[in-house]
Design an enzyme around this catalytic site. Structure first.
Site, PDB file in Angstrom:
ATOM      1  N   LYS A   1       0.857  -1.192   0.000  1.00 33.74           N
ATOM      2  CA  LYS A   1       0.000   0.000   0.000  1.00 33.74           C
ATOM      3  C   LYS A   1       0.883   1.228   0.000  1.00 33.74           C
ATOM      4  O   LYS A   1       1.992   1.211   0.555  1.00 33.74           O
ATOM      5  CB  LYS A   1      -0.880   0.040   1.243  1.00 33.74           C
ATOM      6  CG  LYS A   1      -2.099   0.921   1.083  1.00 33.74           C
ATOM      7  CD  LYS A   1      -3.171   0.157   0.333  1.00 33.74           C
ATOM      8  CE  LYS A   1      -4.492   0.839   0.329  1.00 33.74           C
ATOM      9  NZ  LYS A   1      -5.545  -0.120  -0.063  1.00 33.74           N
TER      10      LYS A   1
HETATM   11  N1  GLU Z   1      -7.129  -0.029  -3.521  1.00 36.68           N
HETATM   12  C1  GLU Z   1      -7.863  -1.227  -3.776  1.00 36.68           C
HETATM   13  C2  GLU Z   1      -7.971  -2.060  -2.520  1.00 36.68           C
HETATM   14  O1  GLU Z   1      -7.848  -1.561  -1.428  1.00 36.68           O
HETATM   15  C3  GLU Z   1      -7.340  -1.990  -4.969  1.00 36.68           C
HETATM   16  C4  GLU Z   1      -5.911  -2.407  -4.898  1.00 36.68           C
HETATM   17  C5  GLU Z   1      -5.387  -3.015  -6.208  1.00 36.68           C
HETATM   18  O2  GLU Z   1      -6.132  -3.174  -7.144  1.00 36.68           O
HETATM   19  O3  GLU Z   1      -4.198  -3.300  -6.227  1.00 36.68           O
HETATM   20  O4  GLU Z   1      -8.263  -3.222  -2.588  1.00 36.68           O
END
Ligand code: GLU
Length: 430
Positions: A120
């Protein structure tokens, strides 16, 4: 004499960070790990982030002054594959939060059964107050600062809170300029014109709709007449509301960062979307009565969908919730004590790492298509997504029934089992 497990493993509530978002993640993790009698060594590995990166990003603002923004990228675990997870832009972003979110991505990818670890990123900023040029400069500088750590085989970012397809296009371009050739598979959630997948933008909301449908079936509620309240009207909340309304559900309440709207006979979501396009908020929408944030949770609804930020359902408001089903569109919207309280009251909660996993599942489809250089139709993407989501829901539900535990603990059991098995198979380096 205490066993080794009892001595070696700190409980979530004994850790220094208790009360933090990462502390909440650990509390959830530890319940499932205890149930599984997880190997103490693997327990330690899985409760520590692999890599945390903090960078300073100087940007020349439109007024000529230089601002320095702090950015983070956490690669929590890469046992199953490259780190995967979004980048969020928000004034409250901090390392504790990003680490928790990166851990949740690890469990989410494992529950979704896709070959990714968890990561993240985030930047402390207020994008609502920045021009497009400033956002582009910030995005490019942040990516330049972490360019060595990301890549199709290393770490693949995506959109999250306050980031979108345009920002992902800048991520792709900046990385490509650094490595000297166009590399679409370094980031997902891109515009379809430059290697994005059909259906990616709607995917998380589509998965929330599928999770709601499956949960309603399990609990014995008819989704085609269910009353639904949604917190948050960003990409996840708005698409969930739209697709559930299409199933016949009545979306009676929506709130966002500024205000809310209530309409007992069902909000016209198409009109609400048009209002939001113009005003950036649901506040002031004429197709219903104004609704405060606090009232949303106490409404008489069948389904509550928190689709905003973490720590929204707490012991301060859990007791007023009347919904029989909660579908966690957001990451970490329910604190562990509030979750226990609601579960004890018989509320069926579909946890974030299952409920919103369709976003990253479709990111996986995007990554596969980019690497293959061959693109699927929207129908094909949605069919594959439906299959993956139903499989994940069923894996978690069967685990919940087998161990007689709530769906969150069951989702962690599924995830930990998958990551722990591969951790042991790969063995220890050096
Ligand atoms: N931000 C989204 C989540 O929290 C998608 C993450 C992604 O597709 O890598 O799942």
């Amino acid at each position: 004499m205490a066993t080794r497990t009892e001595v070696a493993i700190p409980r979530g509530d004994e850790l220094p960070g208790h009360g933090s978002t990462f502390g909440a993640m650990l509390e959830e993790f530890n319940v499932a790990a205890r149930l599984l009698k997880l190997d103490p060594g693997v327990w330690k590995i899985l409760t520590n982030p692999k890599r945390q990166i903090v960078v300073s990003c100087p940007v020349q603002m439109d007024n000529g002054e230089i601002e320095v923004f702090t950015g983070f990228r956490v690669q929590y675990n890469i046992t199953l594959g490259p780190a995967k997870g979004g980048i969020r832009y928000h004034p409250d972003v901090n390392l504790d939060e990003i680490t928790a979110l990166a851990a949740w991505m690890t469990w989410k990818c494992a529950v979704a059964h896709i070959p990714f670890g968890g990561g993240k990123g985030g930047i402390i900023c207020d994008p609502g107050k920045m021009s497009k040029r400033e956002l582009e400069a910030l995005t490019r500088r942040y990516i330049a600062e972490i360019v060595d750590a990301i890549g199709p085989e290393k770490d693949v970012p995506a959109p999250d809170v306050n980031t979108n397809e345009q920002i992902m296009a800048w991520v792709m371009d900046t990385y490509s300029m650094h490595v000297g050739h166009t590399t679409t598979s370094v980031v997902t959630g891109k515009p379809v014109e430059l290697g994005g997948s059909m259906g990616r933008r709607e995917a998380t909301g589509r998965g929330v709709m599928i999770a709601t449908r499956e949960a309603a079936r399990h609990v014995g509620i008819d989704v085609t007449s269910a009353r639904v309240a949604v917190q948050g009207f960003g990409n996840v909340g708005s698409v969930s509301a739209e697709l559930l309304a299409r199933q016949g559900a009545r979306i009676v309440a929506v709130t966002d960062w500024k205000g809310g709207v209530y309409n007992d006979s069902g909000i016209d979501i198409a009109k609400l979307l048009a209002h939001v396009q113009q005003h950036r908020t649901v506040d002031g929408f004429s197709g219903g009565d104004p609704l405060s944030h606090d009232r949303l949770f106490s409404l008489d609804v069948d389904v509550l969908i928190p689709a905003a930020l973490e720590n929204q359902i707490t012991m301060a408001n859990a007791s007023v919730i009347k919904a029989r089903i909660i579908i966690e569109g957001a990451n970490g919207p329910t604190t562990p004590d509030a979750h226990r309280h609601l579960h004890d009251r018989g509320v069926f909660i579909v946890p974030d790492i299952l409920a919103n996993s369709s976003g990253v599942t479709t990111s996986y489809f995007e990554w596969v298509q980019d690497r293959y250089g061959y693109f699927w139709s929207e129908k094909e993407v949605n069919e594959r997504l439906e299959l993956k989501m139903c499989e994940a829901f069923d894996d978690v539900l069967q685990t919940a029934l087998k161990y007689t535990v709530d769906m969150r603990t069951a989702a962690y059991v599924v995830a930990i089992n998958r990551v722990a098995t591969v951790t042991k198979m790969r063995g220890m380096y050096a």
